[in-house]
Structure formats: structure tokens, C-alpha cells
Design a protein around this motif. Structure first.
Motif, short mmCIF file in Angstrom:
data_model
loop_
_atom_site.label_atom_id
_atom_site.label_comp_id
_atom_site.label_asym_id
_atom_site.label_seq_id
_atom_site.Cartn_x
_atom_site.Cartn_y
_atom_site.Cartn_z
N LYS A 66 -1.62 -16.27 33.77
CA LYS A 66 -1.32 -17.67 34.04
C LYS A 66 -2.58 -18.36 34.54
N ALA A 67 -2.47 -19.66 34.69
CA ALA A 67 -3.54 -20.38 35.35
C ALA A 67 -3.82 -19.67 36.67
N SER A 68 -5.07 -19.64 37.08
CA SER A 68 -5.48 -18.83 38.24
C SER A 68 -4.66 -19.15 39.48
N THR A 69 -4.32 -18.10 40.25
CA THR A 69 -3.59 -18.32 41.50
C THR A 69 -4.48 -18.94 42.57
N LEU A 70 -5.76 -19.08 42.25
CA LEU A 70 -6.64 -19.75 43.22
C LEU A 70 -6.12 -21.14 43.55
N ARG A 71 -5.44 -21.77 42.58
CA ARG A 71 -4.97 -23.12 42.83
C ARG A 71 -3.80 -23.16 43.81
N GLN A 72 -3.24 -22.00 44.09
CA GLN A 72 -2.20 -21.93 45.13
C GLN A 72 -2.83 -21.68 46.49
N GLY A 113 -3.51 -17.24 29.72
CA GLY A 113 -2.36 -17.63 28.91
C GLY A 113 -1.57 -16.46 28.37
N ASN A 114 -2.19 -15.28 28.34
CA ASN A 114 -1.50 -14.12 27.79
C ASN A 114 -1.53 -12.96 28.78
N PRO A 115 -0.39 -12.32 29.00
CA PRO A 115 -0.35 -11.22 29.98
C PRO A 115 -0.77 -9.88 29.38
N VAL A 116 -1.36 -9.04 30.21
CA VAL A 116 -1.56 -7.64 29.83
C VAL A 116 -0.27 -6.93 30.20
N VAL A 117 0.33 -6.27 29.23
CA VAL A 117 1.68 -5.74 29.48
C VAL A 117 1.74 -4.22 29.55
N SER A 175 8.72 -39.62 28.82
CA SER A 175 7.30 -39.74 29.17
C SER A 175 6.59 -38.40 29.18
N CYS A 176 7.33 -37.32 29.08
CA CYS A 176 6.69 -36.00 28.97
C CYS A 176 6.05 -35.92 27.59
N SER A 177 4.80 -35.50 27.55
CA SER A 177 4.08 -35.51 26.28
C SER A 177 4.16 -34.17 25.56
N ASN A 178 4.88 -33.23 26.13
CA ASN A 178 5.01 -31.89 25.53
C ASN A 178 3.67 -31.17 25.37
N CYS A 179 2.78 -31.36 26.33
CA CYS A 179 1.51 -30.63 26.26
C CYS A 179 1.72 -29.17 26.66
N MET A 180 2.78 -28.89 27.38
CA MET A 180 3.19 -27.53 27.77
C MET A 180 2.25 -26.88 28.78
N ARG A 181 1.45 -27.68 29.45
CA ARG A 181 0.58 -27.10 30.47
C ARG A 181 1.37 -26.52 31.63
N HIS A 202 -2.29 -26.89 23.55
CA HIS A 202 -1.49 -25.85 22.90
C HIS A 202 -2.32 -24.61 22.55
N ALA A 203 -3.63 -24.74 22.52
CA ALA A 203 -4.49 -23.56 22.38
C ALA A 203 -4.55 -22.82 23.71
N ARG A 204 -4.65 -23.61 24.77
CA ARG A 204 -4.67 -23.08 26.12
C ARG A 204 -3.46 -22.18 26.37
N ASN A 205 -2.31 -22.66 25.97
CA ASN A 205 -1.08 -21.91 26.22
C ASN A 205 -0.98 -20.63 25.42
N GLN A 206 -1.79 -20.51 24.39
CA GLN A 206 -1.78 -19.27 23.62
C GLN A 206 -2.94 -18.37 24.02
N GLY A 207 -3.64 -18.75 25.07
CA GLY A 207 -4.77 -17.94 25.51
C GLY A 207 -5.99 -18.11 24.61
N LEU A 208 -6.07 -19.25 23.92
CA LEU A 208 -7.14 -19.42 22.93
C LEU A 208 -8.17 -20.45 23.36
N SER A 209 -8.14 -20.86 24.61
CA SER A 209 -8.97 -22.00 25.00
C SER A 209 -10.46 -21.69 24.95
N ARG A 210 -10.81 -20.42 24.96
CA ARG A 210 -12.22 -20.09 24.99
C ARG A 210 -12.72 -19.46 23.69
#
Lengths: 459, 531
Positions: free
Chosen positions: A36-42, A314-318, B180-186, B434-442
Motif C-alpha cells: 500500500k501507500a507507505s505507512t509513513l503517512r500515518q 500497489g501490489n502485495p508480496v503474498v 464528484s468522485c472521479s474514480n481515480c481509485m487512489r 490507475h497505473a499506480r493502483n496496479q503497482g506500475l507507477s515506476r
């Protein structure tokens, strides 16, 4: 299989970043995978090392039997923790032998803090000394901490200048007057007053903290007035609110705000407010979601990029994909329904503890879900806890048990995998909440795990 | 010999009514090469459009599932009926036995095998568990790009778990702010408890549009047109030059803003003079045959009608690696429809897509998309929202184009061997939400970082703000640009004068905000490999 690296770090918090950077600095090709997004933000953004040495035994011995046999025990029988400690390093010897600091050594903590100082640069303070600083937190407590954001600097409790704390009706979780009252009750060496001002009322009743920060970043117009000016105007009538013991009125020399003074332009926002108010301005770290945590996340992930570490969230190690001869060759990463193997010569597990979900639990037991490592725990669930909420809770120390190279060990103390290392909250043995040691444990074990993983990979 | 060439993807709007969909027309030696055909079931190929149970967004009037469920076994039918009573928390009108909490009456429980948890029947589509997992940490709110600029928007936590609880009571309308939700899924990515936030939003939005939105309102009609971009694009592509001109003709745009609420500031994308499918047909389909390495390309609407160069790059790159490319008939992925609550439309398109893509999977192909919203839709939103046969299979076999190569090929080695670009080029890369959510942002940054002649700079994690159709609405335009401001600034600061992203609408926004030309990573990959 094309996704390979020398070292694969699983996790996205402070321990994972520390491990990744220290492995990269040993010359390893490093990849970091975070669910997930880093827990640092918590996180509060404060970097603690060791604030207290809590007692592990009650003052009077319990009668025979498991810990809960002491059901009738008066909680006051537990001695208060020793502290706050002025120097985190001098308390390490008095921690239990299985504590991560004892396992990896005090030098690991020192080097971990040095690495942190290097990564965050001038955004943090406290690196000039071994001593803990006392930073007020939004509950009105004072936390002994090793490093703190520059934005919190003017608020230190050891400073004796009179203080005004500003609150807003719309920030329901934050009550400035209660905060000021608790600080005084804690015996701080200065006069303090709290005031609720009208500024956030311009936003919706439950405006997001990021909304306020953005408005200040961009100096948006609030009812025709630029946001920073509007905020200063709202605060200035209270600059003489502090009344000292003799009934005299002092003009405050520093003003504390909840931590929403800008995100990207935080320094500028604080400087402008200070200028307009004629007093130093500081932020009080708040609970999650916290801007100091978000800012720290940004900085550390930029540092990862600069160190050449590859990372994805965005993807977990399972689980483990393939293992042989006591070594793991690849782990399985769940990519939206299908797993892909990620190979590496060495792995660092930095997935966090029970809260960060690096440990999983149900009525049957506590597990480490990625490598299925041994987690030391009493078989009887009723021995996981003691009745005294502030006592020495066994569950607080649950986690994998590392050797001095941070390799997790099995129930007999033997290393589980030669090339798997653990760091941060998933490592057991520390009671981080009572000790105020969570960040320090992450830094110390992250540093060792990262270096050892690089060494293992270079072989 | 060529195969998979027939361009029938633009067949009529209702599924399977007109043209044959046999896209394997060339080779008669294939097993089952009669194609899925209309009405004639092919063994082993799931039929489309036959639900095994009602989908969760359809208002449940107490109907017991018919059709497909009747054909199913008794046990399945019972299961479906139970779920129908609890899905989305809508009480069944006919179900006198159901309790207000959606549980079944205790008299239905077998007293011998009673377990307290039986009071709350679950099922895959019951969102209670998701709502229960939310512990109000507000990580989602903090990461919401809309909440950051919009005082009126209560944020993903309210739209998801909180509103889900509220609407369990019959007399509670869905709050209009859901639009108003844009469905960015962040929010999905931010939630530490894996609360299915975007699924809850999609469901609530679907219910709002279905039950509360005035179907004759300008807003509804405008949204429907925007959501069904494929239909307009399909028409426009018949006369691409005329359409490109007419759509951006000043007085026409003024009228569109006044009448339809489409902001005049936006430039409509140009339509290609030759669509990707036309090109594919003209070239004679796949140039590589390989029963061991096959991919089915889900090109989506945009790379078909507007940027066929992306699709062509995909084909050339994959053929370079020895893949046989199939181009099955397909419709819109549904992303703009989800975002506008037009779930009936989305479902219709999904039926076609699932049917044809599952058939390709049956022939050994994995499904590849070049648009990250398309792959997100096939992977996550389809199985969350619909229950079509084969939908899970499709989700498991879908990948983003660059992602797939990185998993299965030695991309870095190949790029190394190819020796890089002849001329230095610098890019400002933006990772779509939507790339971010698939772990593809980088992945683009990593892939090209070490390629000679390429400078690739990540312009940061802000959302571009357009979010598909969101920025195409007059009332959202300003906010869309406000969200995107950070990205524009970072792009201007970056060394590169060319933008790069996987998402077509992010590309529109990047171009709109900076005037930069925007490329897709596949295009650069094509150049770098000399494919």
C-alpha cells in the motif's frame, strides 16, 4: 523470470527505506515492493530512539501461574517506566536481552540515525546531539524523541518562552485549550495558553487536513483575503492571551499550530506567518493522517530514487515462490489476481507489526504471512496479555526473532533462511509503544538487515 | 498466412445481434475455428450476458434470479437468492423473513448446526466486511485529489463505508456528492485495511444514477454521451477530418458548453484517418505465428480511434519479441461508464469483452492493454461489479503491455543490446492513478532509466486531474485544472519537453496544461528496440 534484483525489500515504511538505502550503498541492486501507500503517512514524523525503559516485572511478584493468574492484581503494582531518558543510548543496557537494540548493538542505532540525518538533510533537527528532545504532541503529552521536523523546532518543551497554542473548531480531534492545560499539568517550564480561532470555518466543517495545507501552500483567497494573511489575522488578537503566575500578561514568543502549515511550501508558510505575527511559528505533530508523515514519505522516497533503488507500491508480496537449501530464490507478488515471481539473492522483510499487517493474527495464533517465519508466542491465548493495560504485555513483543545479522530464527534459535533478513515492526522483542522506540528499532534493524542482505547478495 | 484479421469490433451496439464475430477467419485448422458465432455456443467458451446472479448495482426488487439461475443447480439458485436478499444491503420486498440487517430469519437456520455468524450471510458481493474493516484512519481522504481542492466533497471515506451503512435503510438517498468522485481509485491504494473503497463508490454511483438522476436532464445526457465515448468516436472516425474540425470549431464549442456543459477550453482529440483496426486489417493481421507465445491486444477506444500509433507500437514491439498478436473484437472497457454511474452500459460492453477475450485466453493468449485504465477495469472493476462467466479468468490473465514484457522478457538486456537512441531525448513522465493502483507507477522510469540517449524524469505523484470524463464537464473543469496544476509545474521544471504517460486522458490533460507533445512508453520502446 525477468524481475530480479540483488536485494528485494518487502515493505514501504521507515525500516524498508533504511534497509533499501543501506543495501544500495553497499553496491547492491535493490528493489523495494510495498503493498500500500507507505505507512509513513500515518506516522507522526517524529523519530524516536528510546524514551523510556519500562519495567518488565511487577513490583511485587505475581502468585504462581501464568501472567493472567494475577487477575486481582492492582495495576499500581506495576512500577512506572524509567524516563523520560535524556540519552537514549544509556538506557539500552537495561533493556531485555532479546530486545532488537541488544541483538544488533547500540552502534547500529547510532549509524541508523546518521543515515537518517543524511537522507533528510535540513528538514530535521536533533542530529547535533545524542540527547532526546522533548516535543509536545497533540494530545498534550511531551514525547522524548531523537529527531524532529524543523517545523516543530520552536515548540520544544525544554524551551522556556511563553507559548500560544492555536486550535480550530472544525478540527474536532484537536482542542487547543485542553492541549495547553495538559502541557501545564505536565509541568513544562513556560506559560502557555490555548485559543480557538476562526479560520478553518471558511472551509467545510470536516475539511481534510490536506485541503487546508494546499490552501496555505497556494495562498488561496479565503473570502477575499489570502489564506496566510487570513490565518495570521485570526490569530493576532490572541497574542497576549498568556497570563503568568503573578497575573501579568506576556506577549507570546511562539505560536503552535496543528500540523497543516503547507505541504510543499511549508517553510515559506511558516516564515510568512512568523513575520506577520512577530513570533516563532511551529507545528504540533498530529495523529494520522499526518502532514509531517507525508512530507517525510516524500523525502525518503525521493532519496530512494536518488540512490538508484527501484520501487513499486500497489501490489502485495503474498508468499515464497521457490526455496531450496535454506535459501529463498523468489517471492510471489500478487498483481491484481495473478502472482508474478520476483527473484533476488537476498530478501529483507520490513512489513511492520500487527498494526502494519506484517503480522497476522486470529484466535489460533500469530503468523508472519510472507515467509511464514516463526513468531514466538505462548501457546495459550490467555497468556498473550496481562490484565494491566499498561503492564508488560506479551503481545507487544511478538514478532520474528532475529540473530545478530537480523536473520529470523526458528523456535530452536536456528536461522530459517540464509538469505532472508528482517527489520522494523515485524521484528519482535521491543515494546515500542511503551519505550518510544519504534523509529529507532526500524533504523537500527533496517541498517543491519540492508547491509547484511547486500553482503549476502554479493557473495 | 494471417489470422485474426477481420475487423468486426465495431459491430452493432447490442451484443451478438448482427455480424459474426469469428475473428479467427484465416486458419481453418484451428480447433473450434467456427468462432463464437451468434447464438451458436462453442464448447468450452462461456456464453456472454448470462448472469449467474444479479449484479450488485441493480436495484433489487425482490426478484429471484431467473434465466441463468434456473439452469443452475438447486444449491446455486438458493445461494443466489440469498445473496440477492443481502447484496448491497437492499431489503427484499418479498422476503418477509429477512431482518433489517439483511440477515435471514433465524427460523431458516438449522438449529443443529447453528453458528452465530450465520446470522450475517456473506457472499462475494456483500460489502459489509469492507465497511467493517474501515477504522476511520482517513488515509483515503488524505490521498483523495478531489478532496484536496473541493470544499464540497466529503471524501472517499464518506462515499464508501459511511454511505454504505446509511443507504442500508430504505429511506436514505445516496448523497449527490458521489458524482464528484472521479474514480481515480487512489483511496484503494491508500487504505491500509483493504476496504474496497472504489467498489463501494462505483456501486453507490450506479445506484444514484439509476434511482435518483433525472434521465431527461442535460447532465445525465451529457454524462451518457461522455461515458459512451466509443460510440461518438466510432461515428467520428468515419469522417475523421471533418469530425476533428467540427468538434473543435469555435462556435460549435461555445454551443456545446452552453447546451451540454462541455467546457470550451478543452480541445477534442483528433481522430486518426486510419483506425488501428483498419490498419491491422490492411496489414493482414499478425505477422508472427507462435502457438506458445500469444497475446490478445485490448486496444481500447482511444488507441483505436485517436492514437493508432500506440497500438502499432504495441504490435511491433510484441512481434519483435516473437509474440503472436491477436486483436479480438471488443468494446469500451467501461471505465468512463463506471465513473459516470452508467453501469448498465458498462455491463453491456463488458459482456462482449469478456466473451471474446476469454475465448482468446482459451487459445493460450494473455490479454494485454496499453491503457492503464483499461487494464485496471478488466483486472479489478469487472470482477468487483459484474458476475459474468469467465470474468475471473479474464482478470487473472490481463496485464498492462509494458508490465507483461518486464515479467516475461529480459527487457533490460534487450534494450542494452539494442544500444539506445541515436538522438538524445528527454521525457517528463507522469504515472496515471490507475497505473499506480496496479503497482506500475515506476515501470517506465525504471525501464528507460539506463537506456542510452533517454532521460526519463518522474514528475511526481500528483493526479493529472482530468480523470477520464471528469475534466470534460464544465462544472468540474476548474477543479480538474487545479488538481493538475502541480503536475504542470513539475513538467515545466523537468528537463524534457515531451511528456509521457500510459493513460490517454492524462495525456490530454498534460498536453492541455503544458502544450507538450505526449508519447506512450510503447512508442519509445519501439524506437529504442528498433522494432
Amino acid at each position: 523470470m525477468a524481475i530480479t534484483s540483488d536485494v528485494l525489500v518487502v515493505g514501504g515504511g521507515l525500516a524498508a527505506v533504511t534497509a533499501a538505502v543501506s543495501a544500495a550503498r553497499e553496491g547492491a541492486d535493490v528493489r523495494l515492493v510495498s503493498h500500500k501507500a507507505s505507512t509513513l503517512r500515518q506516522a507522526s514524523g517524529l523519530i524516536d530512539a528510546l524514551g523510556y525503559v519500562p519495567a518488565t516485572e511487577p513490583a511485587k511478584p505475581l502468585r504462581d501461574g501464568p501472567p493472567t493468574a494475577g487477575r486481582e492484581l492492582d495495576p499500581d503494582e506495576w512500577p512506572d517506566p524509567e524516563g523520560p531518558l535524556a540519552d537514549p543510548f544509556e538506557g539500552i543496557d537495561r533493556l531485555p536481552e532479546s530486545h532488537p537494540y541488544r541483538v544488533v548493538g547500540a552502534d547500529a542505532l547510532r549509524e541508523g540515525l546518521d543515515l537518517f540525518d543524511d537522507l533528510v538533510g535540513d528538514a530535521y533537527r536533533g542530529g547535533h546531539t545524542d540527547r532526546n528532545a522533548l516535543v509536545p504532541t497533540f494530545g498534550g503529552a511531551v514525547k522524548p524523541t531523537a529527531r524532529y521536523p524543523a517545523a516543530a523546532e520552536a515548540g520544544l518543551a525544554s524551551d522556556d518562552r511563553p507559548m500560544l497554542v492555536v486550535g480550530f473548531r472544525s478540527l474536532t480531534e484537536y482542542d487547543a485549550r485542553a492541549f495547553a492545560g495538559r502541557l501545564e499539568a505536565a509541568g513544562v517550564p513556560f506559560d502557555v495558553a490555548g485559543a480557538e480561532v476562526e479560520f478553518a470555518e471558511a472551509f467545510r466543517a470536516d475539511a481534510k487536513i490536506t485541503r487546508l495545507a494546499k490552501a496555505l501552500d497556494h495562498d488561496e483567497e479565503i473570502d477575499g483575503t489570502p489564506a496566510r494573511e487570513a490565518l495570521a489575522k485570526a490569530v493576532s488578537p490572541h497574542l497576549h492571551d498568556v497570563v503568568d503566575e503573578s497575573g501579568g500578561v506576556d506577549r507570546v514568543e511562539r505560536v503552535g499550530f496543528p500540523a497543516f502549515l503547507g505541504d510543499d511550501e511549508g517553510d515559506e508558510v511558516r516564515a510568512e506567518l512568523a513575520d506577520r505575527l512577530g513570533a516563532d511559528v511551529f507545528e504540533i505533530p498530529m495523529g494520522p493522517p499526518s502532514l509531517p508523515g507525508l512530507r517525510l514519505e516524500d523525502r525518503l522516497f525521493d532519496a530512494l530514487d536518488a540512490e538508484g533503488v527501484r520501487f513499486e507500491t500497489g501490489n502485495p508480496v503474498v508468499g515464497v515462490e521457490s526455496a531450496s537449501d535454506g535459501r529463498v530464490e523468489a517471492v510471489a507478488v500478487d498483481r491484481k489476481g495473478r502472482t508474478a515471481p520476483y527473484g533476488a539473492d537476498a530478501f529483507v522483510l520490513a512489513t511492520g507489526g500487527l498494526v502494519g499487517k506484517g503480522l497476522d493474527s486470529d484466535r489460533e495464533g500469530v503468523r508472519e504471512p510472507v515467509f511464514d517465519l516463526h513468531v514466538e508466542q505462548p501457546d495459550d491465548r490467555y497468556e498473550w496479555f496481562v490484565d494491566d493495560a499498561f503492564g508488560d504485555q506479551p503481545y507487544a513483543r511478538f514478532g520474528v526473532r532475529p540473530d545478530e545479522r537480523c536473520r529470523p530464527t526458528d523456535a530452536d534459535g536456528a536461522v530459517e533462511y540464509e538469505n532472508v533478513f528482517a527489520a522494523g515492526g515485524v521484528v519482535g522483542g521491543a515494546d515500542a509503544a511503551r519505550e518510544k522506540s519504534a523509529s529507532g528499532v526500524s533504523l537500527a534493524t533496517g541498517l543491519v538487515a540492508g547491509r547484511q542482505a547486500a553482503t549476502e547478495a554479493n557473495q | 498466412m494471417t489470422r485474426h484479421t477481420e475487423d468486426d469490433g465495431d459491430a452493432g451496439d447490442s451484443n451478438g445481434t448482427s455480424e459474426p464475430s469469428g475473428w479467427r477467419d484465416g486458419g481453418g485448422e484451428n480447433a473450434g475455428s467456427g468462432g463464437c458465432g451468434c447464438g451458436e455456443p462453442t464448447p468450452g467458451v462461456p456464453e456472454a450476458g448470462r448472469d449467474e446472479q444479479p449484479s450488485i448495482f441493480v436495484p433489487d426488487d425482490g426478484e429471484v434470479p431467473d434465466g441463468g439461475a434456473e439452469a443452475a443447480s438447486d444449491a446455486d439458485a438458493v445461494g443466489a437468492a440469498e445473496r440477492a436478499a443481502t447484496d448491497g444491503g437492499v431489503e427484499s420486498a418479498s422476503g418477509g423473513g429477512e431482518s433489517a440487517t439483511g440477515g435471514t430469519d433465524s427460523t431458516e437456520l438449522d438449529p443443529d448446526a447453528y453458528d452465530p455468524v450465520d446470522v450475517f450471510p456473506g457472499g462475494d458481493l456483500d460489502l459489509r466486511e469492507g465497511a467493517d474493516s474501515c477504522y476511520k484512519c482517513t488515509s483515503c481522504d488524505t490521498s483523495c485529489p478531489v478532496a484536496e481542492v473541493d470544499d464540497e466533497f466529503p471524501g472517499p471515506k464518506f462515499q464508501g463505508p459511511e454511505q454504505w451503512r446509511l443507504k442500508r435503510k430504505d429511506d436514505h438517498d445516496i448523497d449527490e456528492s458521489i458524482t464528484s468522485c472521479s474514480n481515480c481509485m487512489r483511496c484503494d491504494d491508500a487504505c491500509p485495511s483493504s476496504v474496497p473503497l472504489s467498489q463501494m463508490h462505483n456501486e453507490a454511483r450506479g445506484q444514484f444514477v439509476e434511482r435518483q438522476m433525472e434521465k431527461l436532464s442535460v447532465e445525465y445526457i451529457r454524462n451518457r454521451i461522455l461515458a459512451n465515448y466509443r460510440t461518438s468516436a466510432s461515428l467520428a472516425s468515419k469522417f475523421p477530418r471533418t469530425a476533428s474540425f467540427a468538434m473543435n470549431f469555435g462556435p460549435a464549442r461555445w454551443a456545446m458548453e452552453k447546451v451540454m456543459g462541455i467546457p470550451k477550453e478543452r480541445d477534442f482529440p483528433e481522430f486518426a484517418t486510419e483506425t488501428f483496426r483498419e490498419w491491422w486489417k490492411a496489414r493482414g493481421g499478425a505477422q508472427v505465428e507462435n502457438p506458445d507465445k500469444r497475446v490478445a491486444y485490448f486496444h481500447g477506444c482511444y488507441s483505436n480511434y485517436n492514437t493508432p500509433e500506440v497500438g502499432k507500437a504495441m504490435v511491433r514491439v510484441y512481434e519483435h519479441f516473437g509474440y503472436e498478436v491477436m486483436v479480438p473484437p471488443q468494446k469500451c472497457s467501461g471505465t468512463p461508464m463506471f465513473a459516470n454511474g452508467m453501469l448498465d452500459d458498462a455491463r453491456r460492453h463488458a459482456e462482449t469483452n469478456v466473451e471474446n477475450l476469454v475465448e482468446a485466453i482459451g487459445e493460450g493468449a494473455d490479454v494485454i492493454a496499453s491503457c492503464t485504465s483499461c487494464s485496471m477495469s478488466l483486472r479489478q472493476e469487472y470482477p468487483e461489479l459484474f458476475d459474468l462467466h469467465g470474468i475471473e479468468d479474464l482478470a487473472e490473465h490481463t496485464f498492462e503491455a509494458l508490465e507483461y514484457l518486464r515479467i516475461h522478457e529480459d527487457l533490460e538486456g534487450e534494450l542494452d543490446a539494442a544500444g539506445g537512441l541515436d538522438d538524445e531525448r528527454a521525457f517528463a513522465y507522469h504515472a496515471p492513478c490507475h497505473a499506480r493502483n496496479q503497482g506500475l507507477s515506476r515501470q517506465a522510469v525504471e525501464t528507460f532509466r539506463d537506456v542510452d540517449g533517454v532521460t526519463m524524469e518522474d514528475v511526481g505523484d500528483s493526479c493529472s486531474g482530468i480523470s477520464g470524463t471528469y475534466g470534460w464537464k464544465e462544472e468540474k473543469y476548474e477543479k480538474s485544472m487545479e488538481i493538475g496544476a502541480e503536475m504542470f509545474e513539475h513538467m515545466e521544471d523537468a528537463e524534457g519537453e515531451v511528456g509521457m504517460t500510459e493513460c490517454p486522458t492524462c495525456a490530454m490533460q498534460m498536453e492541455h496544461g503544458t502544450g507538450y507533445e505526449i508519447e506512450h512508453p510503447l512508442q519509445l520502446l519501439e524506437d529504442a528496440l528498433g522494432a
